[in-house]
Design an enzyme around this catalytic site. Structure first.
Site, short mmCIF file in Angstrom:
data_model
loop_
_atom_site.label_atom_id
_atom_site.label_comp_id
_atom_site.label_asym_id
_atom_site.label_seq_id
_atom_site.Cartn_x
_atom_site.Cartn_y
_atom_site.Cartn_z
N SER A 92 -20.38 -0.69 -32.28
CA SER A 92 -21.12 -1.57 -31.31
C SER A 92 -20.97 -0.99 -29.98
CB SER A 92 -20.55 -2.90 -31.57
OG SER A 92 -21.49 -3.70 -30.98
N ASP A 238 -26.12 -2.57 -26.12
CA ASP A 238 -24.96 -1.73 -26.40
C ASP A 238 -25.59 -0.61 -27.12
OD1 ASP A 238 -25.44 -3.37 -28.45
OD2 ASP A 238 -23.26 -3.82 -28.94
N ASP A 240 -25.48 -0.09 -30.62
CA ASP A 240 -26.16 -0.38 -31.62
C ASP A 240 -27.15 -1.51 -31.62
OD1 ASP A 240 -24.11 -2.58 -31.40
OD2 ASP A 240 -24.17 -3.14 -33.60
N ASP A 242 -27.41 -4.77 -30.81
CA ASP A 242 -27.40 -6.08 -31.26
C ASP A 242 -27.07 -7.06 -30.20
OD1 ASP A 242 -24.79 -5.36 -30.85
OD2 ASP A 242 -23.87 -6.45 -32.78
#
Length: 453
Positions: A92, A238, A240, A242
């Site tokens: 993440s 960020d 990834d 999410d």
């Protein structure tokens, strides 16, 4: 083994191919027969995906490999591809040295505590059901999931009465991808008719453009670009995809709690609830009060917000870290969806700066105190405040509701410190609550420290 956001740590230390293999074996042995697997842009992800998928197949499970994709794309894909579980190999917002594993159910919700414990038990006790040569699972690659995510977002944001291609016509948006996997956002905004410029759009797991976590400090380039041009807003993700944070047309970072309040107010109606962590500002409570809605507080962590969002009258869940959940859409924090919903607000309800300025803000104080024994200190803090007959919530740390303000004393999950937060509608009251909480923690730390012989 699992934290609040799955497995996460430094590659070669906490996170290894051996661990990934074990998690893959555990998933298939636990009965997840068809598993969707994706990853973010970190180079170590390819190795970890190979190991994890080998583990799934070794125990008879089939793998659908979707390659590099945002976490919400993979989470949604579990249902779209008729799978039993999903895995994203990602750390993440952590630095490039790290990686991790996060598990998803068909609803888009991260594995809850019971499911995580079942996987951890199999890994720790090596309880696997290895298949013979003729019982091994398969691995196939699947393309098109990114395009489906874009289509889903555009249909949601445009609505039934607006042409998709003109829904955001005339809006100018800057998208800071952060060298990560969040390209879905720019594609969806273009499909919706917006003019889009990108920053750090090249995928690079070293994150050379800026640190992966989007916040006021790391988004200086985005703030400068938006403020110096005619852009209507900027959004950032960020590694990834999410998380999503924003910058208004003045080039000013939108405070996290106020972004939560904007999304919450848009989703809420009279009698509904919004899920948010115990450290969320009173600004959200007061914003929702105007529409007859309320906040239901959770432990810190988007997995806990998602769990609460499964309740019938919860229409939105948000965490100030940048995780935004619309349960009618998916129980996964969906950064690209959040970015497009925010752009739609700016296009149809007034500029982002105007929307933000319309919200109340209150003074908030924060600090950390280093302690030797976090558990002992927290026990003493809770005992002290309960002796005062205060309204205490021990869901995650010790939160005290003072009516006109609140304080939160919470142990760090990674450092030998106890964190203290205080907020009130009046600055002097906020300062008084903060000093009182600091005193309680210092006294508790002194009592918990054994005397030297």
């Amino acid at each position: 083994m699992f934290g609040t956001s799955g497995i996460r740590g430094e590659v070669g230390d906490e996170v290894t191919a051996e661990l990934a293999l074990s998690v893959g074996r555990a998933l298939a042995a636990e009965g997840y027969e068809r598993v969707v697997v994706g990853r973010d842009v970190r180079e170590s992800g390819a190795m970890l995906v190979d190991a994890l998928t080998a583990g799934v197949r070794e125990c008879g499970g089939d793998v659908v490999d979707v390659g590099i994709a945002p976490t919400p794309t993979v989470a949604r894909g579990v249902d779209w591809l008729d799978a039993d579980a999903g895995v994203v190999v990602t750390a993440s917002h952590n630095p490039a040295t790290d990686n991790g594993i996060k598990l998803w159910s068909p609803s888009g919700q991260a594995f809850d505590g019971e499911r995580r414990e079942a996987i951890a038990d199999r890994v720790e006790n090596e309880r696997y059901d290895l298949e013979s040569w003729d019982g091994l699972g398969t691995r196939r690659h699947h393309e098109g999931l990114l395009e489906r995510h874009v289509e889903t977002i555009t249909d949601t944001v445009a609505g039934p009465d607006t042409g998709v291609e003109s829904a955001l016509e005339g809006l100018d948006v800057v998208v800071d991808v952060g060298n990560g996997a969040g390209s879905v956002t720019a594609d969806a905004l273009v499909e919706l008719g917006a003019s889009v410029r990108t920053l750090n759009a090249q995928q690079d797991g070293r994150f050379p453009g800026r640190p992966s976590e989007p916040n006021a400090e790391t988004l200086a380039d985005l703030q400068q670009l938006v403020g110096a041009t005619d852009a209507d807003l900027g959004v950032a993700h960020d590694g990834d995809g999410d998380r999503m944070m924003a910058v208004d047309e003045r080039g000013e970072f939108v405070p996290k709690d106020l972004l939560l309040a904007l999304f919450a107010r848009k989703a809420a109606t009279d009698g509904t609830r919004v899920a948010a962590p115990v450290d969320t500002s009173l600004a959200v409570d007061d914003t929702l009060e105007h529409v007859g809605a309320s906040v239901t507080r959770t432990a810190v962590g988007d997995v806990y917000v998602a769990e609460r969002a499964t309740e019938d009258d919860v229409v939105f869940g948000g965490e100030p870290s940048g995780a935004w959940i619309w349960p009618d859409e998916t129980l996964c924090p969906d950064g690209p969806l959040a970015a497009c919903k925010l752009a739609a607000m700016a296009a149809h309800e007034g500029s982002l700066a105007t929307l933000v300025d319309d919200l109340e803000t209150y003074p908030i104080r924060r600090t950390s105190i280093e302690v030797d024994d976090k558990a002992a200190v927290m026990d003493r803090v809770e005992a002290t405040v309960r002796e005062r007959d205060l309204e205490v919530d021990a869901l995650d740390g010790v939160r005290i509701d003072h009516g006109d303000g609140w304080t939160l004393v919470r142990p760090s999950g990674t450092e030998p410190v106890v964190r203290i937060t205080a907020e009130a509608r009046d600055p002097e009251r906020a300062e008084a609550l903060f000093e009182d909480a600091c005193g309680i923690v210092r006294d508790a730390a002194e009592e918990a420290t054994p005397e030297a012989e």
